[in-house]
Design a protein around this motif. Structure first.
Motif, mmCIF file in Angstrom:
data_model
loop_
_atom_site.group_PDB
_atom_site.id
_atom_site.type_symbol
_atom_site.label_atom_id
_atom_site.label_comp_id
_atom_site.label_asym_id
_atom_site.label_seq_id
_atom_site.Cartn_x
_atom_site.Cartn_y
_atom_site.Cartn_z
ATOM 1 N N GLY A 1 -18.322 1.792 -4.207
ATOM 2 C CA GLY A 1 -18.531 1.149 -5.502
ATOM 3 C C GLY A 1 -17.302 1.209 -6.389
ATOM 4 N N PHE A 2 -17.506 0.978 -7.686
ATOM 5 C CA PHE A 2 -16.415 1.021 -8.649
ATOM 6 C C PHE A 2 -15.923 2.457 -8.818
ATOM 7 C CE2 PHE A 2 -18.444 -2.892 -10.701
ATOM 8 C CZ PHE A 2 -17.551 -3.762 -10.084
ATOM 9 N N VAL A 3 -14.608 2.600 -8.973
ATOM 10 C CA VAL A 3 -14.004 3.894 -9.265
ATOM 11 C C VAL A 3 -13.099 3.735 -10.481
ATOM 12 C CG1 VAL A 3 -14.110 4.716 -6.885
ATOM 13 C CG2 VAL A 3 -12.085 3.471 -7.666
ATOM 14 N N GLU A 4 -12.770 4.857 -11.113
ATOM 15 C CA GLU A 4 -11.920 4.846 -12.302
ATOM 16 C C GLU A 4 -10.545 5.408 -11.970
ATOM 17 O OE1 GLU A 4 -14.831 5.485 -16.012
ATOM 18 O OE2 GLU A 4 -14.836 7.177 -14.617
ATOM 19 N N GLY A 5 -9.658 5.349 -12.958
ATOM 20 C CA GLY A 5 -8.295 5.828 -12.747
ATOM 21 C C GLY A 5 -8.223 7.265 -12.287
ATOM 22 N N SER A 6 -9.117 8.108 -12.767
ATOM 23 C CA SER A 6 -9.116 9.516 -12.375
ATOM 24 C C SER A 6 -9.480 9.709 -10.908
ATOM 25 C CB SER A 6 -10.088 10.311 -13.251
ATOM 26 O OG SER A 6 -11.401 9.783 -13.148
ATOM 27 N N ASP A 7 -10.084 8.704 -10.300
ATOM 28 C CA ASP A 7 -10.474 8.802 -8.886
ATOM 29 C C ASP A 7 -9.327 8.479 -7.935
ATOM 30 O OD1 ASP A 7 -13.269 9.435 -9.278
ATOM 31 O OD2 ASP A 7 -13.543 7.360 -9.948
ATOM 32 N N ILE A 8 -8.223 7.948 -8.460
ATOM 33 C CA ILE A 8 -7.101 7.576 -7.589
ATOM 34 C C ILE A 8 -6.592 8.794 -6.823
ATOM 35 C CG2 ILE A 8 -4.731 6.726 -7.543
ATOM 36 C CD1 ILE A 8 -5.396 4.896 -9.842
ATOM 37 N N GLY B 1 -13.050 2.324 -2.569
ATOM 38 C CA GLY B 1 -13.502 2.140 -3.940
ATOM 39 C C GLY B 1 -12.719 1.030 -4.615
ATOM 40 N N LEU B 2 -13.345 0.327 -5.536
ATOM 41 C CA LEU B 2 -12.722 -0.774 -6.273
ATOM 42 C C LEU B 2 -12.429 -0.313 -7.693
ATOM 43 C CD1 LEU B 2 -11.877 -3.774 -6.246
ATOM 44 C CD2 LEU B 2 -14.237 -4.360 -6.854
ATOM 45 N N LEU B 3 -11.167 -0.324 -8.092
ATOM 46 C CA LEU B 3 -10.752 0.191 -9.398
ATOM 47 C C LEU B 3 -11.277 -0.676 -10.529
ATOM 48 C CD1 LEU B 3 -9.038 2.485 -10.663
ATOM 49 C CD2 LEU B 3 -7.125 0.858 -10.698
ATOM 50 N N ASN B 4 -11.894 -0.009 -11.523
ATOM 51 C CA ASN B 4 -12.501 -0.719 -12.653
ATOM 52 C C ASN B 4 -12.395 0.175 -13.888
ATOM 53 O OD1 ASN B 4 -13.881 -2.619 -14.150
ATOM 54 N ND2 ASN B 4 -15.726 -2.630 -12.874
ATOM 55 N N VAL B 5 -12.826 -0.341 -15.029
ATOM 56 C CA VAL B 5 -12.787 0.426 -16.273
ATOM 57 C C VAL B 5 -13.959 1.392 -16.375
ATOM 58 C CG1 VAL B 5 -11.488 -1.307 -17.541
ATOM 59 C CG2 VAL B 5 -13.985 -1.435 -17.487
ATOM 60 N N GLY B 6 -14.838 1.369 -15.431
ATOM 61 C CA GLY B 6 -15.985 2.273 -15.390
ATOM 62 C C GLY B 6 -16.697 2.126 -14.066
ATOM 63 N N THR B 7 -17.562 3.050 -13.750
ATOM 64 C CA THR B 7 -18.274 3.011 -12.471
ATOM 65 C C THR B 7 -19.578 2.227 -12.542
ATOM 66 O OG1 THR B 7 -19.387 5.105 -12.994
ATOM 67 C CG2 THR B 7 -17.296 5.231 -11.788
ATOM 68 N N GLU B 8 -20.027 1.878 -13.755
ATOM 69 C CA GLU B 8 -21.282 1.137 -13.902
ATOM 70 C C GLU B 8 -21.133 -0.282 -13.352
ATOM 71 O OE1 GLU B 8 -20.927 4.229 -17.116
ATOM 72 O OE2 GLU B 8 -19.666 2.631 -16.281
ATOM 73 N N ALA C 1 0.845 -1.198 0.000
ATOM 74 C CA ALA C 1 0.000 0.000 0.000
ATOM 75 C C ALA C 1 0.877 1.243 0.000
ATOM 76 C CB ALA C 1 -0.916 0.007 1.223
ATOM 77 N N VAL C 2 0.466 2.253 -0.771
ATOM 78 C CA VAL C 2 1.187 3.520 -0.806
ATOM 79 C C VAL C 2 0.219 4.671 -0.536
ATOM 80 C CG1 VAL C 2 2.947 2.699 -2.411
ATOM 81 C CG2 VAL C 2 0.879 3.794 -3.301
ATOM 82 N N LEU C 3 0.770 5.784 -0.063
ATOM 83 C CA LEU C 3 0.001 7.016 0.086
ATOM 84 C C LEU C 3 0.126 7.814 -1.196
ATOM 85 C CD1 LEU C 3 0.949 8.079 3.735
ATOM 86 C CD2 LEU C 3 -1.138 6.948 2.950
ATOM 87 N N TRP C 4 -1.008 8.171 -1.795
ATOM 88 C CA TRP C 4 -1.059 8.805 -3.108
ATOM 89 C C TRP C 4 -1.583 10.233 -2.952
ATOM 90 C CZ3 TRP C 4 -0.795 5.282 -7.544
ATOM 91 C CH2 TRP C 4 -0.860 5.929 -8.793
ATOM 92 N N PRO C 5 -0.861 11.246 -3.427
ATOM 93 C CA PRO C 5 -1.367 12.627 -3.333
ATOM 94 C C PRO C 5 -2.769 12.738 -3.923
ATOM 95 C CG PRO C 5 0.902 12.629 -4.096
ATOM 96 C CD PRO C 5 0.455 11.187 -4.096
ATOM 97 N N SER C 6 -3.663 13.417 -3.201
ATOM 98 C CA SER C 6 -5.047 13.493 -3.656
ATOM 99 C C SER C 6 -5.671 14.826 -3.273
ATOM 100 C CB SER C 6 -5.879 12.351 -3.059
ATOM 101 O OG SER C 6 -6.220 12.636 -1.715
ATOM 102 N N ARG C 7 -6.918 15.022 -3.734
ATOM 103 C CA ARG C 7 -7.669 16.242 -3.425
ATOM 104 C C ARG C 7 -8.461 16.106 -2.128
ATOM 105 N NH1 ARG C 7 -8.375 15.382 -8.982
ATOM 106 N NH2 ARG C 7 -7.492 17.020 -10.307
ATOM 107 N N ASN C 8 -8.377 14.968 -1.474
ATOM 108 C CA ASN C 8 -9.096 14.782 -0.222
ATOM 109 C C ASN C 8 -8.499 15.647 0.886
ATOM 110 O OD1 ASN C 8 -11.324 13.006 -0.478
ATOM 111 N ND2 ASN C 8 -9.917 11.302 -0.867
ATOM 112 N N ALA D 1 -13.058 8.569 -3.040
ATOM 113 C CA ALA D 1 -12.701 7.491 -2.119
ATOM 114 C C ALA D 1 -11.412 7.842 -1.398
ATOM 115 C CB ALA D 1 -12.564 6.176 -2.863
ATOM 116 N N ASP D 2 -11.220 7.226 -0.233
ATOM 117 C CA ASP D 2 -9.982 7.375 0.526
ATOM 118 C C ASP D 2 -9.034 6.199 0.288
ATOM 119 O OD1 ASP D 2 -11.005 9.712 2.073
ATOM 120 O OD2 ASP D 2 -12.370 8.193 2.895
ATOM 121 N N VAL D 3 -9.609 5.059 -0.081
ATOM 122 C CA VAL D 3 -8.842 3.833 -0.327
ATOM 123 C C VAL D 3 -9.226 3.298 -1.700
ATOM 124 C CG1 VAL D 3 -8.339 1.484 0.458
ATOM 125 C CG2 VAL D 3 -8.806 3.290 2.137
#
Length: 362
Positions: free
Chosen positions: A223-230, A188-195, A137-144, A235-237
């Motif tokens: 739910g599902f999140v996309e790459g831009s949500d990282i 959030g669970l990384l996926n190719v889309g949020t649907e 696990a790594v800490l990723w710079p975010s807007r949170n 999400a926080d995780v």
């Protein structure tokens, strides 16, 4: 191993001094920065005693808190994990992990070969009950508001089935509580889309498992999140397999480096841009500090019977100090024990009985 005197508590950190690309001076420099900032840190450092003694003894603050254990054998960056598992005994990496295994130190820090470090960590420390595959696990710079998100796995194992992803969610939420002080992390669970209909079968199964585990695990599944949500606010995780996570991490590092280079080039282009850079100097320094990977250096190996922090191989003294700081903070919070309790029991809280108060498992 912790020692207590009144209300004081010390944490002993085991350091692999031979794993980094910048040599012993960077390692000792990182230890010195950490020692100046926190009087509760002690070190067991594994490497060539003559050179380490020369570097450490220059600094009384560090000398009195450091035990040097001589070893000359190291694990190279290009060695295969399978080879290291067979022939790694007696290396600085092996000895650093062995100190944690024996209870002499609380946590290990290494700048060495990631694959070899994970393999030896699994061999020496073993996996915690209920964990099939560990994660990095790594800490990723975010807007949170916390300034960072937790992302895992970023390279411990390229495979991950639904149960593994569930464990990653539980471990990542625990890390967010202890590393980012978030009471109820959003996962959030990384996926190719949020649907809901998108993604592989194991992702859909993992989504159901994580959603079911969220109430007991004391986290919120978004739910599902996309790459831009990282790096976003949703999400926080962010949970993913090691293949996708490692590609995302290396892409982000390369992009951050490119942005720094392009900014430098732009501000040096003309005399007017150089003047503009002077007026923007404070903001540029703030931005540089914000995206500086050295200041969040340290991937945490989750799912083991002990805490291991992997520093970047090219880390300088500032980066190594950041990895030591992370290791110290997690150990002071009792992170390893809390994480094991979460994964093994699945029970989010432990009741005291006598006073009917609840104590968080992590």
């Amino acid at each position: 191993m912790k020692t207590q005197s009144g209300t004081d508590r010390s944490t002993i950190i085991s350091i692999d001094a031979l794993g980094g690309e910048r040599g012993l001076s960077a390692v000792v420099g990182g230890m010195l920065k950490s020692a100046h900032k926190n009087s509760d840190i002690r070190f067991i450092v594994h490497g060539p005693a003559p050179e380490l003694s020369r570097l450490v003894n220059k600094h009384p603050t560090l000398r009195e808190r450091t035990e040097i254990r001589h070893v000359e054998k190291t694990v190279s960056m290009d060695e295969k994990p399978s080879h290291v598992m067979r022939h790694g005994k007696g290396t600085s990496m092996w000895n650093a992990l062995e100190s944690v295994e024996k209870g002499e130190a609380s946590v290990a820090v290494s700048c060495g070969n990631t694959g070899a470090l994970m393999a030896l960590s699994m061999l020496r420390l073993r996996m915690a009950p209920g964990v099939i595959r560990p994660a990095i696990a790594v800490l990723w710079p975010s807007r949170n508001p916390a300034g960072h998100n937790v992302v895992l796995d970023v390279g411990a194992d390229i495979r991950a089935d639904a149960r593994d992803l569930l464990n990653y969610a539980i471990m990542g939420a625990s890390y967010a509580r202890n590393g980012l002080a978030l009471k109820r992390p959003r996962v959030g669970l990384l996926n190719v889309g949020t649907e809901e209909h998108k993604g592989r079968a194991e992702l859909k199964e993992a989504a159901q498992l994580i959603e079911q585990a969220a109430p007991a695990g004391d986290f919120e599944y978004v739910g599902f999140v996309e790459g831009s949500d990282i790096s976003g606010r949703r999400a926080d995780v962010i949970v993913t397999d090691g293949f996708s996570g490692n590609i995302a991490l290396k892409t982000a590092e390369g992009t951050a480096s490119l942005i720094r280079d392009l900014l430098n080039e732009a501000f040096r282009h003309t005399i007017f841009s150089r003047i503009g850079a002077l007026f923007a100097l404070t903001s540029l320094r703030r931005l540089s500090k914000r995206i500086d990977p050295r200041r969040v250096n340290g991937g945490v190996f989750l799912g083991l019977n002990g805490t291991v922090v992997k520093s970047h191989g090219s880390a300088d003294a500032t980066g190594i100090s950041a990895a030591i700081k992370l290791a110290f903070r997690l150990e002071q919070n009792g992170f390893s024990e809390k994480l094991a309790a979460r994964v093994a029991s699945g029970a989010p809280r432990v009741h005291t009985g006598d006073n009917d108060k609840e104590q968080e498992a992590s």
